[in-house]
Design a protein around this motif. Structure first.
Motif, PDB file in Angstrom:
ATOM      1  N   GLU A   1      41.750 -67.703 -79.314  1.00 32.46           N
ATOM      2  CA  GLU A   1      42.949 -67.572 -78.489  1.00 32.46           C
ATOM      3  C   GLU A   1      43.663 -66.248 -78.766  1.00 32.46           C
ATOM      4  O   GLU A   1      44.135 -65.585 -77.839  1.00 32.46           O
ATOM      5  CB  GLU A   1      43.890 -68.755 -78.751  1.00 32.46           C
ATOM      6  CG  GLU A   1      45.006 -68.915 -77.753  1.00 32.46           C
ATOM      7  CD  GLU A   1      46.191 -67.994 -78.005  1.00 32.46           C
ATOM      8  OE1 GLU A   1      46.943 -67.701 -77.048  1.00 32.46           O
ATOM      9  OE2 GLU A   1      46.369 -67.577 -79.176  1.00 32.46           O
TER      10      GLU A   1
ATOM     11  N   THR B   1      48.462 -74.980 -79.479  1.00 32.10           N
ATOM     12  CA  THR B   1      47.931 -75.970 -78.537  1.00 32.10           C
ATOM     13  C   THR B   1      46.445 -75.736 -78.295  1.00 32.10           C
ATOM     14  O   THR B   1      45.654 -76.690 -78.240  1.00 32.10           O
ATOM     15  CB  THR B   1      48.688 -75.918 -77.200  1.00 32.10           C
ATOM     16  OG1 THR B   1      50.073 -76.136 -77.439  1.00 32.10           O
ATOM     17  CG2 THR B   1      48.182 -76.993 -76.249  1.00 32.10           C
ATOM     18  N   PHE B   2      46.051 -74.480 -78.143  1.00 33.12           N
ATOM     19  CA  PHE B   2      44.634 -74.173 -77.964  1.00 33.12           C
ATOM     20  C   PHE B   2      43.846 -74.571 -79.208  1.00 33.12           C
ATOM     21  O   PHE B   2      42.731 -75.088 -79.107  1.00 33.12           O
ATOM     22  CB  PHE B   2      44.449 -72.686 -77.678  1.00 33.12           C
ATOM     23  CG  PHE B   2      43.072 -72.330 -77.192  1.00 33.12           C
ATOM     24  CD1 PHE B   2      42.756 -72.406 -75.846  1.00 33.12           C
ATOM     25  CD2 PHE B   2      42.086 -71.933 -78.076  1.00 33.12           C
ATOM     26  CE1 PHE B   2      41.480 -72.095 -75.390  1.00 33.12           C
ATOM     27  CE2 PHE B   2      40.808 -71.618 -77.641  1.00 33.12           C
ATOM     28  CZ  PHE B   2      40.509 -71.699 -76.290  1.00 33.12           C
TER      29      PHE B   2
ATOM     30  N   ASN C   1      38.236 -72.644 -69.764  1.00 31.31           N
ATOM     31  CA  ASN C   1      37.518 -72.294 -70.983  1.00 31.31           C
ATOM     32  C   ASN C   1      36.075 -72.813 -70.923  1.00 31.31           C
ATOM     33  O   ASN C   1      35.798 -73.962 -71.252  1.00 31.31           O
ATOM     34  CB  ASN C   1      38.244 -72.878 -72.196  1.00 31.31           C
ATOM     35  CG  ASN C   1      37.564 -72.521 -73.496  1.00 31.31           C
ATOM     36  OD1 ASN C   1      36.744 -71.601 -73.546  1.00 31.31           O
ATOM     37  ND2 ASN C   1      37.874 -73.244 -74.552  1.00 31.31           N
TER      38      ASN C   1
ATOM     39  N   ASP D   1      51.250 -71.683 -77.142  1.00 30.43           N
ATOM     40  CA  ASP D   1      49.904 -71.481 -76.598  1.00 30.43           C
ATOM     41  C   ASP D   1      48.861 -71.475 -77.711  1.00 30.43           C
ATOM     42  O   ASP D   1      47.794 -72.093 -77.582  1.00 30.43           O
ATOM     43  CB  ASP D   1      49.833 -70.151 -75.838  1.00 30.43           C
ATOM     44  CG  ASP D   1      50.620 -70.183 -74.543  1.00 30.43           C
ATOM     45  OD1 ASP D   1      50.837 -71.270 -73.996  1.00 30.43           O
ATOM     46  OD2 ASP D   1      51.036 -69.097 -74.078  1.00 30.43           O
TER      47      ASP D   1
ATOM     48  N   THR E   1      45.015 -77.460 -72.504  1.00 32.96           N
ATOM     49  CA  THR E   1      45.001 -75.994 -72.505  1.00 32.96           C
ATOM     50  C   THR E   1      44.993 -75.434 -71.089  1.00 32.96           C
ATOM     51  O   THR E   1      45.644 -74.423 -70.817  1.00 32.96           O
ATOM     52  CB  THR E   1      43.785 -75.454 -73.285  1.00 32.96           C
ATOM     53  OG1 THR E   1      42.587 -76.053 -72.773  1.00 32.96           O
ATOM     54  CG2 THR E   1      43.895 -75.774 -74.756  1.00 32.96           C
TER      55      THR E   1
END
Length: 301
Positions: free
Chosen positions: A88, A201-202, A36, A198, A28
């Protein structure tokens, strides 16, 4: 010698959990350039999901209790991935390429999640009972026994790493993820929906942290601050191994886990962490991008 071998084995099992937690963090950060600080709370979520699944099986037939952990693994992944997907979409999407802002925002999210866990499960730690088939250990020599729990953790992490390898290098989804990591603008011009990449994947990275939390329930009690104890080491694995590289995460996790355990054997826990930290800082002076780094091209090339 037997004590030292057991210490190294314990270090490898802890390294495995660090690898699993760092895997999602490395991907990420490499994809979104978001730091994060709430990643540790996904470890906590996975641990509490395991606790809830255990409590559901307590009321069933005793012969079925041993199956709860098998179901807790995918449940931890799914719940953590879903919460990651929501996070996200509501917070992280506004912080791309803003690492300093992302630190503050996700740190606030981590505090909220910790307080939410305290409100639901209470402040005291809770215990998860291991299934019967993980009790005992593999006897290699008199006085040297490798616990089945830690052997299972290592096997689980190996399976997850192989799964991530297949996803990243043998699937269309993985090619899209790697394309966005290497050059987001070029990937967009080729028709890849980077916003969707995005998001999932997160979610995958959060789910892997959830599995790490599930594995941690085999090693001790769990509480709302469980992830906080591992987040610093997880970030060190990412920095040492190289952002976004699967092999780098594996190498960094192995080094930090085994080095910590080895140095603890000769010194103590606090001093061992200091020495490992100094070793990493010294190494990064030589290779600031870590052991491995992603090859990329700019649009000017």
């Amino acid at each position: 010698m037997g004590t030292y071998i057991l210490q190294i084995f314990n270090g490898i099992s802890v390294s495995s959990i660090l690898m699993l937690a760092a895997l999602g963090l490395a991907i990420t950060f490499g994809l979104m350039k978001v730091i994060n600080m709430a990643h540790g709370e996904f470890i906590m979520i996975g641990a509490y999901v395991t606790y809830l699944v255990q409590n559901l099986f307590i009321h069933l037939d005793k012969s079925l209790f041993g199956l709860y952990f098998v179901l807790a693994i995918p449940a931890s992944f799914v719940v953590a991935a879903f919460i990651g997907f929501v996070l996200e979409g509501t917070v992280i999407r506004h912080l791309y390429n803003r690492p300093l802002d992302s630190i503050l925002a996700t740190w606030g999210v981590s505090l909220v999640l910790q307080q939410l866990a305290r409100s639901i499960f209470g402040a005291p730690n809770v215990d998860v009972k291991s299934p019967g088939w993980l009790e005992g250990g593999l006897v290699l020599h008199q006085g040297l026994q490798l616990p089945y729990k830690r052997l299972f953790i290592i096997a689980l992490v190996i399976a997850c790493i192989l799964g991530m390898f297949v996803l990243l290098y043998k699937s269309k989804t993985g090619r899209r993820i790697r394309a966005v990591m290497q050059n987001r603008e070029m990937a967009e011009s080729m028709g890849i929906n980077t916003r969707r990449v995005d998001a999932y994947t997160f979610a995958i990275g959060s789910g892997l942290a959830g599995i790490a939390g599930c594995a941690l329930t085999l090693l001790g009690s769990i509480g709302s601050t469980l992830g906080t104890n591992y987040i610093v080491d997880t970030f060190m694995v990412v920095v040492l191994g190289g952002v976004g590289k699967l092999i780098g995460t594996v190498a960094g996790g192995l080094f930090i886990g085994t080095a910590n355990t080895t140095l603890e054997f000769y010194t103590n826990t606090s001093l061992a962490k200091v020495l490992v930290f100094l070793l990493i800082i010294t190494f990064l002076q030589w290779r600031p991008k870590g052991l491995f780094n992603i090859s990329s091209r700019s649009l000017d090339e």
